[in-house]
Scaffold this motif. Structure first.
Motif, PDB file in Angstrom:
ATOM      1  N   ARG A 172       5.435   4.415   2.483  1.00  0.00           N
ATOM      2  CA  ARG A 172       4.505   3.498   2.020  1.00  0.00           C
ATOM      3  C   ARG A 172       5.325   2.327   1.553  1.00  0.00           C
ATOM      4  O   ARG A 172       4.998   1.162   1.854  1.00  0.00           O
ATOM      5  N   SER A 173       6.317   2.502   0.923  1.00  0.00           N
ATOM      6  CA  SER A 173       7.130   1.414   0.363  1.00  0.00           C
ATOM      7  C   SER A 173       7.917   0.924   1.377  1.00  0.00           C
ATOM      8  O   SER A 173       7.807  -0.467   1.370  1.00  0.00           O
ATOM      9  N   ILE A 174       8.445   1.652   2.570  1.00  0.00           N
ATOM     10  CA  ILE A 174       8.905   0.997   3.648  1.00  0.00           C
ATOM     11  C   ILE A 174       7.998  -0.130   4.194  1.00  0.00           C
ATOM     12  O   ILE A 174       8.229  -1.144   4.887  1.00  0.00           O
ATOM     13  N   CYS A 175       6.867   0.605   4.484  1.00  0.00           N
ATOM     14  CA  CYS A 175       5.664  -0.193   5.154  1.00  0.00           C
ATOM     15  C   CYS A 175       5.487  -1.508   4.364  1.00  0.00           C
ATOM     16  O   CYS A 175       5.261  -2.520   5.018  1.00  0.00           O
ATOM     17  N   ALA A 176       5.126  -1.362   3.306  1.00  0.00           N
ATOM     18  CA  ALA A 176       5.042  -2.560   2.292  1.00  0.00           C
ATOM     19  C   ALA A 176       6.294  -3.650   2.634  1.00  0.00           C
ATOM     20  O   ALA A 176       5.908  -4.827   2.870  1.00  0.00           O
ATOM     21  N   ASP A 177       7.405  -3.290   2.849  1.00  0.00           N
ATOM     22  CA  ASP A 177       8.730  -4.166   3.253  1.00  0.00           C
ATOM     23  C   ASP A 177       8.617  -4.656   4.609  1.00  0.00           C
ATOM     24  O   ASP A 177       8.923  -5.744   4.739  1.00  0.00           O
ATOM     25  N   LEU A 178       7.844  -3.784   5.297  1.00  0.00           N
ATOM     26  CA  LEU A 178       7.723  -4.367   6.932  1.00  0.00           C
ATOM     27  C   LEU A 178       6.633  -5.079   7.132  1.00  0.00           C
ATOM     28  O   LEU A 178       6.608  -5.698   8.090  1.00  0.00           O
ATOM     29  N   GLY A 179       5.718  -5.372   6.042  1.00  0.00           N
ATOM     30  CA  GLY A 179       4.449  -6.005   6.256  1.00  0.00           C
ATOM     31  C   GLY A 179       3.452  -5.080   7.011  1.00  0.00           C
ATOM     32  O   GLY A 179       2.600  -5.755   7.839  1.00  0.00           O
ATOM     33  N   ALA A 180       3.791  -3.837   6.931  1.00  0.00           N
ATOM     34  CA  ALA A 180       3.031  -3.005   7.526  1.00  0.00           C
ATOM     35  C   ALA A 180       1.942  -2.244   6.729  1.00  0.00           C
ATOM     36  O   ALA A 180       2.011  -2.312   5.600  1.00  0.00           O
ATOM     37  N   GLU A 181       0.752  -1.514   7.313  1.00  0.00           N
ATOM     38  CA  GLU A 181      -0.168  -0.857   6.459  1.00  0.00           C
ATOM     39  C   GLU A 181       0.018   0.665   6.948  1.00  0.00           C
ATOM     40  O   GLU A 181       0.043   0.931   8.038  1.00  0.00           O
ATOM     41  N   LEU A 182       0.233   1.399   5.907  1.00  0.00           N
ATOM     42  CA  LEU A 182       0.014   2.843   6.211  1.00  0.00           C
ATOM     43  C   LEU A 182      -1.210   3.666   5.360  1.00  0.00           C
ATOM     44  O   LEU A 182      -1.313   3.545   4.176  1.00  0.00           O
ATOM     45  N   THR A 183      -2.040   4.121   6.190  1.00  0.00           N
ATOM     46  CA  THR A 183      -3.312   4.830   5.526  1.00  0.00           C
ATOM     47  C   THR A 183      -3.351   6.160   5.968  1.00  0.00           C
ATOM     48  O   THR A 183      -2.931   6.617   7.215  1.00  0.00           O
ATOM     49  N   LEU A 184      -4.214   7.058   5.458  1.00  0.00           N
ATOM     50  CA  LEU A 184      -4.440   8.330   5.665  1.00  0.00           C
ATOM     51  C   LEU A 184      -5.878   8.561   5.694  1.00  0.00           C
ATOM     52  O   LEU A 184      -6.641   7.993   4.904  1.00  0.00           O
ATOM     53  N   ALA A 185      -6.652   9.331   6.849  1.00  0.00           N
ATOM     54  CA  ALA A 185      -7.888   9.539   6.673  1.00  0.00           C
ATOM     55  C   ALA A 185      -8.156  10.753   7.312  1.00  0.00           C
ATOM     56  O   ALA A 185      -7.431  11.280   8.219  1.00  0.00           O
TER      57      ALA A 185
END
Length: 122
Positions: free
Chosen positions: A88-101
């Motif tokens: 999730r930290s890497i995603c924040a740096d990439l401007g990406a979103e990571l979710t779980l459902a």
């Protein structure tokens, strides 16, 4: 139509993206009963990568808690509880979103969704 056009190219560091995908695939394989499914979809100018397993899944507060540092739901399973926090930290740096459902019943398991900007074609 959400079908992919051409070969999708996303913005961001290749090593960082591979690290995120590695964490998500490793978790799905660890928790799956028999099956892991990976799908790619166009979402406007973004790419949606979904990784679904058929394991026990999570719900409620556990979905967000899973991103906590050191959080583990089964100490008998391998791991340190750091993977999703790092992803999730890497995603924040990439401007990406990571979710779980949770998967839609009657299916069991979990879906990890990574949404990241595509590089415009041409």
């Amino acid at each position: 139509d959400r079908r992919l056009e051409g070969d999708p190219v996303v913005q961001g560091d290749r090593v960082d993206l591979l690290e995120v995908l590695s964490v998500l695939l490793d978790n799905a394989a660890k928790w799956a009963s028999r099956k892991v499914a990976v799908t790619l979809e166009q979402a406007g100018d973004r790419l949606l990568i979904s990784i679904a397993d058929d394991g026990p899944g999570l719900d409620g507060a556990d979905l967000e808690a899973a991103f906590g540092i050191g959080v583990r739901f089964d100490s008998a399973k391998p791991g340190s509880g750091l993977g999703l926090a790092i992803a999730r930290s890497i995603c924040a740096d990439l401007g990406a979103e990571l979710t779980l459902a949770p998967r839609t019943p009657p299916a069991t398991g979990l879906i990890a969704r990574l949404t990241i900007d595509r590089v415009p074609a041409g």
